[in-house]
Design a protein around this motif. Structure first.
Motif, PDB file in Angstrom:
ATOM      1  N   LEU A 175       0.848  -1.079  -0.238  1.00 43.44           N
ATOM      2  CA  LEU A 175      -0.155  -0.090  -0.036  1.00 43.44           C
ATOM      3  C   LEU A 175       1.190   1.583   0.150  1.00 43.44           C
ATOM      4  N   ALA A 176       1.779   0.990   0.551  1.00 41.03           N
ATOM      5  CA  ALA A 176       3.295   1.769   0.559  1.00 41.03           C
ATOM      6  C   ALA A 176       3.468   2.683  -0.609  1.00 41.03           C
ATOM      7  N   LYS A 177       3.996   1.600  -1.121  1.00 43.67           N
ATOM      8  CA  LYS A 177       4.330   1.572  -2.651  1.00 43.67           C
ATOM      9  C   LYS A 177       3.292   2.246  -4.079  1.00 43.67           C
ATOM     10  N   ARG A 178       2.422   1.315  -3.868  1.00 41.70           N
ATOM     11  CA  ARG A 178       0.472   2.306  -4.311  1.00 41.70           C
ATOM     12  C   ARG A 178       0.742   3.942  -4.211  1.00 41.70           C
ATOM     13  N   LEU A 179       0.609   4.584  -2.979  1.00 43.83           N
ATOM     14  CA  LEU A 179       0.499   5.704  -2.590  1.00 43.83           C
ATOM     15  C   LEU A 179       1.168   6.416  -2.333  1.00 43.83           C
ATOM     16  N   GLY A 180       2.887   6.405  -2.878  1.00 42.35           N
ATOM     17  CA  GLY A 180       4.594   6.573  -2.467  1.00 42.35           C
ATOM     18  C   GLY A 180       4.353   7.035  -1.198  1.00 42.35           C
ATOM     19  N   LYS A 181       3.816   6.455   0.011  1.00 42.18           N
ATOM     20  CA  LYS A 181       4.221   6.642   1.570  1.00 42.18           C
ATOM     21  C   LYS A 181       5.253   5.927   1.756  1.00 42.18           C
TER      22      LYS A 181
ATOM     23  N   GLU B 184     -13.290  -3.543  16.326  1.00 41.25           N
ATOM     24  CA  GLU B 184     -13.744  -2.215  15.605  1.00 41.25           C
ATOM     25  C   GLU B 184     -13.798  -0.718  16.406  1.00 41.25           C
ATOM     26  N   LYS B 185     -13.708  -1.268  18.189  1.00 40.66           N
ATOM     27  CA  LYS B 185     -13.839   0.805  18.461  1.00 40.66           C
ATOM     28  C   LYS B 185     -13.032   1.184  17.458  1.00 40.66           C
ATOM     29  N   TYR B 186     -12.032   0.809  17.506  1.00 42.75           N
ATOM     30  CA  TYR B 186     -10.462   2.438  16.887  1.00 42.75           C
ATOM     31  C   TYR B 186     -10.629   2.781  15.500  1.00 42.75           C
ATOM     32  N   ALA B 187     -11.524   1.798  15.127  1.00 41.10           N
ATOM     33  CA  ALA B 187     -11.004   1.382  13.764  1.00 41.10           C
ATOM     34  C   ALA B 187     -12.154   2.636  12.714  1.00 41.10           C
ATOM     35  N   ASP B 188     -11.721   3.468  11.849  1.00 43.62           N
ATOM     36  CA  ASP B 188     -12.320   4.304  10.996  1.00 43.62           C
ATOM     37  C   ASP B 188     -13.262   3.539  10.507  1.00 43.62           C
ATOM     38  N   ILE B 189     -11.828   2.948   9.689  1.00 44.86           N
ATOM     39  CA  ILE B 189     -12.546   1.908   8.449  1.00 44.86           C
ATOM     40  C   ILE B 189     -12.491  -0.101   8.582  1.00 44.86           C
ATOM     41  N   THR B 190     -13.527  -0.571   8.016  1.00 46.04           N
ATOM     42  CA  THR B 190     -12.957  -2.123   8.282  1.00 46.04           C
ATOM     43  C   THR B 190     -13.046  -2.899   7.215  1.00 46.04           C
ATOM     44  N   VAL B 191     -12.143  -3.497   6.893  1.00 46.73           N
ATOM     45  CA  VAL B 191     -11.507  -3.840   5.122  1.00 46.73           C
ATOM     46  C   VAL B 191     -11.909  -5.485   5.544  1.00 46.73           C
ATOM     47  N   ASN B 192     -13.014  -6.729   5.097  1.00 48.59           N
ATOM     48  CA  ASN B 192     -13.138  -8.053   5.652  1.00 48.59           C
ATOM     49  C   ASN B 192     -12.109  -8.870   4.483  1.00 48.59           C
ATOM     50  N   GLU B 193     -11.361  -8.857   5.460  1.00 54.77           N
ATOM     51  CA  GLU B 193     -10.034  -9.876   4.474  1.00 54.77           C
ATOM     52  C   GLU B 193     -10.313 -11.158   3.229  1.00 54.77           C
TER      53      GLU B 193
ATOM     54  N   GLU C 196      -9.747  -2.737  -2.466  1.00 52.84           N
ATOM     55  CA  GLU C 196     -10.414  -2.053  -1.748  1.00 52.84           C
ATOM     56  C   GLU C 196     -10.350  -0.483  -0.718  1.00 52.84           C
ATOM     57  N   ILE C 197      -8.646  -0.671  -0.330  1.00 54.13           N
ATOM     58  CA  ILE C 197      -8.514  -0.192   0.855  1.00 54.13           C
ATOM     59  C   ILE C 197      -8.730   1.208  -0.103  1.00 54.13           C
ATOM     60  N   CYS C 198      -8.221   1.052  -1.881  1.00 55.49           N
ATOM     61  CA  CYS C 198      -7.727   2.157  -2.429  1.00 55.49           C
ATOM     62  C   CYS C 198      -8.687   3.134  -2.655  1.00 55.49           C
ATOM     63  N   GLU C 199      -9.631   1.971  -2.717  1.00 55.60           N
ATOM     64  CA  GLU C 199     -11.076   2.951  -4.067  1.00 55.60           C
ATOM     65  C   GLU C 199     -12.423   3.275  -2.573  1.00 55.60           C
ATOM     66  N   ILE C 200     -11.721   2.795  -1.314  1.00 58.45           N
ATOM     67  CA  ILE C 200     -12.836   3.511  -0.078  1.00 58.45           C
ATOM     68  C   ILE C 200     -11.847   4.540   0.191  1.00 58.45           C
TER      69      ILE C 200
ATOM     70  N   GLU D  88      -8.866   6.387  -3.830  1.00 58.72           N
ATOM     71  CA  GLU D  88      -7.558   6.828  -4.490  1.00 58.72           C
ATOM     72  C   GLU D  88      -8.363   5.177  -5.932  1.00 58.72           C
ATOM     73  N   LYS D  89      -7.926   5.423  -6.735  1.00 61.82           N
ATOM     74  CA  LYS D  89      -7.761   5.084  -7.935  1.00 61.82           C
ATOM     75  C   LYS D  89      -6.696   3.243  -8.139  1.00 61.82           C
ATOM     76  N   PRO D  90      -7.179   2.608  -8.046  1.00 59.30           N
ATOM     77  CA  PRO D  90      -6.564   1.076  -8.286  1.00 59.30           C
ATOM     78  C   PRO D  90      -5.334   1.066  -9.365  1.00 59.30           C
ATOM     79  N   LYS D  91      -3.986   0.434  -9.702  1.00 56.50           N
ATOM     80  CA  LYS D  91      -3.892   0.928 -11.163  1.00 56.50           C
ATOM     81  C   LYS D  91      -4.200   0.427 -12.618  1.00 56.50           C
ATOM     82  N   LYS D  92      -5.092   0.208 -13.629  1.00 59.73           N
ATOM     83  CA  LYS D  92      -5.591  -0.606 -14.179  1.00 59.73           C
ATOM     84  C   LYS D  92      -4.243  -1.322 -14.211  1.00 59.73           C
ATOM     85  N   LYS D  93      -5.619  -2.346 -15.052  1.00 62.23           N
ATOM     86  CA  LYS D  93      -4.312  -4.470 -15.182  1.00 62.23           C
ATOM     87  C   LYS D  93      -4.642  -4.432 -16.900  1.00 62.23           C
ATOM     88  N   ARG D  94      -3.498  -4.154 -16.929  1.00 61.66           N
ATOM     89  CA  ARG D  94      -3.311  -4.416 -18.410  1.00 61.66           C
ATOM     90  C   ARG D  94      -4.198  -6.345 -18.904  1.00 61.66           C
TER      91      ARG D  94
END
Length: 253
Positions: free
Chosen positions: A24-30, A141-150, A161-165, A168-174
């Motif tokens: 995710l850090a690579k995807r978002l440049g963080k 659950e108490k502290y989460a701003d967002i919950t992502v079920n894996e 899914e995280i990027c969409e929420i 952030e647009k996910p990279k296009k797949k060839r």
């Protein structure tokens, strides 16, 4: 306060905080920050050594202090699973970041976990891993701003899914299936390859002069070889006939 530039991933050990965090850090440049490593670097000891030296309660105090004083920007933060026991730490992380809970079932967590001690996980006397899971889940659950079920999701799908929420647009797949090639008379696509092995839309190249000469030489060599064998066979037949004549003449005498 302005827009939060950090993201904190919380969840049980083996929920994929580090794996998701790095990609995710690579995807978002963080930047990627593993707070367990921050603790080890600060104290110069492994987590299991700190737990052995200070006990569970003492280690949680250390963890709470380090996480509560974390000063980073544009980062994906991956704290230990027990971070939710520290109120100061969680208040600080919620203040500086968007907190995402990576949710997995108990069965999935159990199948992923190896040696609990090596991971810095300690259980109270008589406590089971399931007890720990049931104890921590409400805190996540108490502290989460967002919950992502894996569950039943690949790493890539979880990150998409995280990027969409987050907007952030996910990279296009060839899509290699969408490629089109010239068709022949029957309406079927031609599958032509260049010297590099890549598919080409061009017609196949005609044979070079060198290839033609090589082919002609090969044919001549085959012809000469065949002629030589035929001559050898004729010579052998002639010798056989002569030997027969000599044999009969000798017998007649």
């Amino acid at each position: 306060m302005g827009r939060k530039t950090n993201i904190t991933l919380i969840g049980m050990p083996a929920s994929g905080k580090s794996s998701v965090g790095v990609v995710l850090a690579k995807r978002l440049g963080k930047k990627f920050v593993d707070t367990d490593i921050v603790i080890q670097e600060k104290y110069g000891k492994l987590l299991k050594e700190l737990i052995k030296e200070h006990g569970d309660d003492g280690f949680r105090e250390i963890e709470d202090e380090v996480n509560a004083s974390l000063d980073v920007t544009d980062s994906i933060i991956s704290p230990g699973g027990s971070v939710v026991y520290g109120e100061k730490a969680m208040e600080h992380l919620k203040e500086i970041s968007v907190v995402i809970y990576l949710e997995l079932s108990y069965t999935a967590i159990k199948s992923r976990l190896g040696d609990l001690r090596e991971r810095g996980i300690t259980l109270k006397e008589g406590q089971t891993l399931k007890d720990l899971y049931l104890e921590r889940t409400p805190l996540y659950e108490k502290y989460a701003d967002i919950t992502v079920n894996e569950m039943k999701k690949t790493l890539a799908k979880t990150i998409d899914e995280i990027c969409e929420i987050l907007g952030e647009k996910p990279k296009k797949k060839r899509n290699f299936k969408s490629r089109r090639f010239p068709k022949n008379k029957n309406g079927k696509e031609k599958n032509v390859r260049e010297k590099s092995g890549r598919l080409s839309k061009d017609k196949p190249k005609e044979k070079t002069q060198k290839e033609k000469i090589s082919k002609d030489v090969s044919k001549k060599e085959k012809f000469v070889k065949s002629s030589t064998l035929q001559k050898t066979d004729r010579k052998a037949d002639n010798n056989q006939r002569k030997n027969k004549k000599r044999y009969f003449k000798k017998n007649e005498n």
